[in-house]
Write an enzyme that holds these catalytic residues in place. Structure first.
Site, PDB file in Angstrom:
ATOM      1  N   LYS A   1      42.857  26.352  30.824  1.00 14.13           N
ATOM      2  CA  LYS A   1      43.388  27.629  30.334  1.00 14.13           C
ATOM      3  C   LYS A   1      43.241  27.618  28.821  1.00 14.13           C
ATOM      4  O   LYS A   1      43.654  26.655  28.185  1.00 14.13           O
ATOM      5  CB  LYS A   1      44.870  27.739  30.757  1.00 14.13           C
ATOM      6  CG  LYS A   1      45.681  28.803  30.039  1.00 14.13           C
ATOM      7  CD  LYS A   1      45.737  30.093  30.822  1.00 14.13           C
ATOM      8  CE  LYS A   1      46.219  31.255  29.997  1.00 14.13           C
ATOM      9  NZ  LYS A   1      47.635  31.245  29.675  1.00 14.13           N
TER      10      LYS A   1
ATOM     11  N   THR B   1      38.682  74.669  49.238  1.00 17.46           N
ATOM     12  CA  THR B   1      37.522  74.205  48.476  1.00 17.46           C
ATOM     13  C   THR B   1      36.859  75.328  47.668  1.00 17.46           C
ATOM     14  O   THR B   1      36.321  75.087  46.590  1.00 17.46           O
ATOM     15  CB  THR B   1      36.473  73.566  49.403  1.00 17.46           C
ATOM     16  OG1 THR B   1      36.220  74.472  50.486  1.00 17.46           O
ATOM     17  CG2 THR B   1      36.952  72.243  49.977  1.00 17.46           C
TER      18      THR B   1
ATOM     19  N   ARG C   1      46.674  61.138  53.799  1.00 18.38           N
ATOM     20  CA  ARG C   1      46.338  60.152  54.835  1.00 18.38           C
ATOM     21  C   ARG C   1      46.148  58.737  54.284  1.00 18.38           C
ATOM     22  O   ARG C   1      46.122  57.773  55.048  1.00 18.38           O
ATOM     23  CB  ARG C   1      45.081  60.603  55.597  1.00 18.38           C
ATOM     24  CG  ARG C   1      45.368  61.670  56.636  1.00 18.38           C
ATOM     25  CD  ARG C   1      44.095  62.222  57.244  1.00 18.38           C
ATOM     26  NE  ARG C   1      43.405  63.122  56.325  1.00 18.38           N
ATOM     27  CZ  ARG C   1      42.196  63.651  56.558  1.00 18.38           C
ATOM     28  NH1 ARG C   1      41.554  63.347  57.677  1.00 18.38           N
ATOM     29  NH2 ARG C   1      41.653  64.457  55.684  1.00 18.38           N
TER      30      ARG C   1
ATOM     31  N   LEU D   1      34.967  67.998  43.357  1.00 25.05           N
ATOM     32  CA  LEU D   1      36.240  68.461  43.920  1.00 25.05           C
ATOM     33  C   LEU D   1      37.123  67.265  44.248  1.00 25.05           C
ATOM     34  O   LEU D   1      36.778  66.438  45.082  1.00 25.05           O
ATOM     35  CB  LEU D   1      35.995  69.278  45.186  1.00 25.05           C
ATOM     36  CG  LEU D   1      35.020  70.452  45.063  1.00 25.05           C
ATOM     37  CD1 LEU D   1      34.903  71.184  46.399  1.00 25.05           C
ATOM     38  CD2 LEU D   1      35.466  71.412  43.959  1.00 25.05           C
ATOM     39  N   ALA D   2      38.256  67.197  43.574  1.00 24.21           N
ATOM     40  CA  ALA D   2      39.121  66.030  43.778  1.00 24.21           C
ATOM     41  C   ALA D   2      40.599  66.394  43.696  1.00 24.21           C
ATOM     42  O   ALA D   2      41.439  65.584  43.337  1.00 24.21           O
ATOM     43  CB  ALA D   2      38.791  64.953  42.753  1.00 24.21           C
TER      44      ALA D   2
ATOM     45  N   ARG E   1      51.968   1.353  26.936  1.00 21.81           N
ATOM     46  CA  ARG E   1      52.400   0.993  28.291  1.00 21.81           C
ATOM     47  C   ARG E   1      53.162  -0.327  28.234  1.00 21.81           C
ATOM     48  O   ARG E   1      53.031  -1.097  27.284  1.00 21.81           O
ATOM     49  CB  ARG E   1      51.185   0.876  29.220  1.00 21.81           C
ATOM     50  CG  ARG E   1      50.199  -0.216  28.824  1.00 21.81           C
ATOM     51  CD  ARG E   1      49.143  -0.443  29.895  1.00 21.81           C
ATOM     52  NE  ARG E   1      48.096   0.524  29.861  1.00 21.81           N
ATOM     53  CZ  ARG E   1      46.786   0.220  29.833  1.00 21.81           C
ATOM     54  NH1 ARG E   1      46.390  -1.044  29.843  1.00 21.81           N
ATOM     55  NH2 ARG E   1      45.886   1.153  29.812  1.00 21.81           N
TER      56      ARG E   1
END
Ligand code: UD1
Ligand code: CA
Length: 476
Positions: A354, A83, A14, A7-8, A443
């Site tokens: 990654k 229900t 709430r 049952l859903a 460099r």
């Protein structure tokens, strides 16, 4: 044949959320998953989930992709009239079945097949038409109470709002909302229930008194309250989730993994015997941890595989990646999607990867960004190395040969290939391919001016003193 109704239907107001209550994630699965799985594990060959029109699409999509074809189906109750009405809708959808029908609620994630075994056994007794689960609560308010006659036989389940006396209110035995009823008897009693009660709803619980009136037996099977807890709001959702995590930590530990009680292992994760999970480790999604792997404090692994004897040091974050045999990760490493860390490779602190493969024995021990790369066996990536894989529009690959050495603070501008055994000198900005065994150096040549430091310092000090004196003069 055992079948089940879950049952859903209903909004779950709430929860104060736009997401349907039964689709709220808890320990890595939607809330509803647990009831459906419990029913299947208990032996149900067919499960029908009763839904409201609003959440049907999302829930059905999940159920179809998760459970074997043909076992779980959905049906819609519109409008939700209680229900008993929901059970009737579910039973209709099950079609022309015989045997026991298990009815559960879709919001009891702690309930498992083992909790249902006593119910199945009780229902198998010859003269029993209805069996349901009950438990004793210190504070039974809000629940339906199990009422019994002088001989102790169950006569009725009466909802809290329909209780008539103090004696009834004081009854601590409550209905847990789990039932097993023989299909034909279920059809018959559900056709007789009405809505003459405080909420003007069709109560599934009325099948108890209807069955008793017809002279058949009803048994209440007492279960543990921990298994019956339901989720009505976010607070109860989190409370149940904590219990699921505590349960998985305990069960993994009993199965021979060393698991800190604060580790949070989702239901979708597999952990082999002999693995170690430190405090605060979170394992999510399709994650597998092999035997001998150690995941130290605070590591978060999502949709990833950690191979045997890998060592993931504290506070590493690993997502959609794989870590090979004996590899070492962290502390504070970040493996983003598509990282494939080979056997005995090392990814150290403040290294981010990654879509990058590190082959066997390759190392990037400190402070680096490796994106869209392929790093050959035993290659060494120095501290501060950046794979410049993105020009603002598209991504390119950096390929590094085996035994290559990348000096610290180098920028490798992709697309780029560095040959086997090549050597990139510290601080290089590498924009063209480096052949195997070559030295790449880029460099400015260093120039040492002897004795120049003290002369420079006194000149700088003189200038600073003059500035201060001028400032003091203009203030006075
Ligand atoms: C129900 C029981 C109560 C029991 C309690 C245990 C009834 C009348 N009462 O009360 O005796 O102590 O569970 O938790 O059954 N649902 C539908 N359609 C509807 C109404 C409900 O599918 O029209 C579903 C809900 O989604 C939920 C389940 O049925 O999963 C239970 O409904 P809920 O309203 O929570 O029943 P309770 O008042 O808690
Ligand atoms: Ca409820």
């Amino acid at each position: 044949m055992l079948t089940a109704i879950v049952l859903a239907a209903g909004q779950g107001k709430r929860m104060k959320s736009s997401l349907s209550k039964v689709m709220h994630p808890i320990a890595g699965r939607p809330l509803l998953h647990y009831s459906v799985q419990a029913a299947i594990d208990a032996g149900a060959k067919k499960v029908v989930v009763v839904l409201s029109p609003g959440n049907e699409e999302l829930v059905s999509a999940y159920l179809t992709e998760t459970f074997a074809a043909g076992i779980v189906t959905t049906t819609i109750q519109d409008p939700p009239r209680g229900t008993g009405d929901a059970a009737r809708v579910g039973l209709e959808a099950l079609g022309d079945i015989e045997g026991g029908v298990l009815t559960l609620c879709g919001d009891t994630p702690l309930l498992r097949a083992t909790d249902l075994t006593p119910l199945v056994e009780a229902a198998n007794a010859d003269d029993v038409r209805v069996a349901f689960m009950s438990c004793d609560l210190d504070d039974p308010s809000g629940y339906g109470r199990v009422l019994r006659d002088a001989d102790g036989h169950v006569t009725e389940i009466r909802e809290d709002r329909d209780l008539k006396s103090e004696a009834q209110r004081a009854t601590t035995e409550i209905n847990a909302g789990v039932y097993l009823v023989e299909a034909a008897a279920f059809r018959e009693s559900l056709s007789k229930i009405d809505s003459s009660n405080a909420q003007s709803e069709y109560y599934l619980t009325d099948i108890v008194s209807l069955t008793r009136v017809s002279g058949r037996h009803v048994v209440a099977v007492s279960g543990a309250i921990t298994a019956m807890q339901g989720v009505n709001d976010q607070f109860q959702l989190v409370a149940c989730e904590e219990q699921l995590y505590a349960r998985s930590a305990r069960e993994l530990a009993l199965a021979g993994a060393r698991v800190a009680s604060s580790a949070r292992v989702d239901d979708t994760v597999t952990v082999e015997t002999g693995a170690t999970l430190g405090p605060g480790v979170c394992l999510r999604g399709r994650t597998h941890i092999a035997s001998g792997a150690v995941l130290d404090v605070g590591t978060v692994v999502t949709d990833s595989t950690i191979a045997e004897n890998a060592y993931v040091k504290p506070y590493s974050v690993i997502t959609e990646s794989s870590v090979g045999l004996g590899a070492q990760i962290g502390p504070f490493a970040h493996l983003r999607p598509g990282s494939d860390i080979g056997e005995d490779a090392h990814v150290g602190n403040f290294v981010e990867t990654k879509k990058t493969k590190l082959h066997k024995g390759a190392k990037a021990n400190h402070l680096a960004y490796l994106g869209d790369g392929d790093v050959g066996e035993r290659a060494n990536i120095g501290a501060g190395t950046i794979f410049c894989n993105y020009d603002g529009f598209s991504k390119s690959k950096t390929i590094i040969g085996k035994d290559a050495f990348i000096g610290s603070d180098s920028q490798l501008v992709a697309p780029l290939t560095i040959g086997d055994g090549a050597y990139v000198a510290t601080g290089a900005t590498v924009t063209t391919d480096v052949p195997a065994d070559a030295l790449a150096i880029s460099r400015v040549k260093q120039d040492n001016k002897l004795g120049y430091a003290s002369r420079l310092k006194s000149r700088l000090k003189g200038a600073a003193d003059k500035k201060k004196a001028e400032a003091a003069k203009s203030d006075s």
